[in-house]
Enzyme design. Structure first.
Site, PDB file in Angstrom:
ATOM      1  CB  CYS A 107      17.675   5.979 -16.245  1.00 25.54           C
ATOM      2  SG  CYS A 107      18.505   6.882 -14.917  1.00 25.54           S
ATOM      3  CG  ASN A 167      18.148  11.726 -12.451  1.00 24.67           C
ATOM      4  OD1 ASN A 167      17.872  12.766 -11.882  1.00 24.67           O
ATOM      5  ND2 ASN A 167      18.830  11.712 -13.579  1.00 24.67           N
ATOM      6  CB  CYS A 191      23.558   4.712 -13.241  1.00 23.35           C
ATOM      7  SG  CYS A 191      23.956   4.127 -11.566  1.00 23.35           S
ATOM      8  NE  ARG A 192      19.848   2.749 -16.670  1.00 25.61           N
ATOM      9  CZ  ARG A 192      18.704   2.082 -16.662  1.00 25.61           C
ATOM     10  NH1 ARG A 192      18.392   1.328 -17.703  1.00 25.61           N
ATOM     11  NH2 ARG A 192      17.877   2.157 -15.634  1.00 25.61           N
ATOM     12  CB  SER A 193      18.987   9.699 -17.062  1.00 22.13           C
ATOM     13  OG  SER A 193      18.784   9.760 -15.678  1.00 22.13           O
ATOM     14  CG  ASP A 232      19.905  -0.548 -13.828  1.00 20.16           C
ATOM     15  OD1 ASP A 232      20.937   0.064 -13.489  1.00 20.16           O
ATOM     16  OD2 ASP A 232      18.901  -0.665 -13.106  1.00 20.16           O
TER      17      ASP A 232
END
Ligand code: 4NP
Length: 158
Positions: free
Chosen positions: A10, A13, A15-17, A125
């Site tokens: 993401c 690195n 939050c999402r990934s 995001d």
């Protein structure tokens, strides 16, 4: 089956990934898929060395996934040698990755390709929004993780 090294990417690195790395590991383990190498990285370098955002850690923990031990790192050219599949959380991440290593573009996939039923292409995001953004991201990440596990299982039978 030849493709066993997966990298989730993401922007930051944090939050999402990291949520994708943790959730995917958990779902793959439940599905009995062994022998996978899984990691995550960000296209940006702002948070290198930091743990995941506390909101991501909390939301993942509420679903039984501990991501607190992860530390952010920036994606590198070498990752295109070290990983077989690079899963971009959104189309901006994908464009960045393809520009970074044009000849490695065949390794880069949009993660939500594995959740076609979601009707979405990007994991939004959640960084600048509220807690609901993390729940929505986790819903999409869980769906795509299941789809990706199904594909890995199918390939295993090849
Ligand atoms: P992520 O979220 O890409 O899901 O880790 C973000 C985290 C940090 C920033 C942007 C997005 N940032 O601009 O610092």
């Amino acid at each position: 089956m030849t493709q066993q090294r997966l990298l989730f990417v993401c922007l930051g690195n944090i939050c999402r990934s990291p949520m994708a790395e943790g959730v995917f590991r958990s779902i793959a383990a439940e599905a009995g898929i062994g022998g996978l190498q899984v990691d995550s990285a960000g296209t940006g370098d702002w948070h290198v060395g930091n743990p995941p955002d506390a909101r991501a850690t909390r939301a993942a923990r509420a679903r039984g996934v501990d991501i607190s031990g992860q530390r952010a790192r920036q994606v590198s050219v070498d990752d295109f040698d070290s990983f077989d599949i690079i899963l971009a959380m959104d189309s901006a991440n994908m464009a960045h990755l393809r520009a970074l290593v044009p000849h490695g573009s065949h390794k880069v996939r949009l993660f939500l390709e594995f959740a076609p039923e979601s009707g979405e292409s990007d994991v939004p995001d959640p960084y600048s929004g509220g807690a609901d953004g993390f729940e929505r991201a986790l819903d999409l990440i869980e769906a795509a993780s299941r789809g990706l596990c199904a594909e890995l299982n199918a390939r295993r039978g090849d």
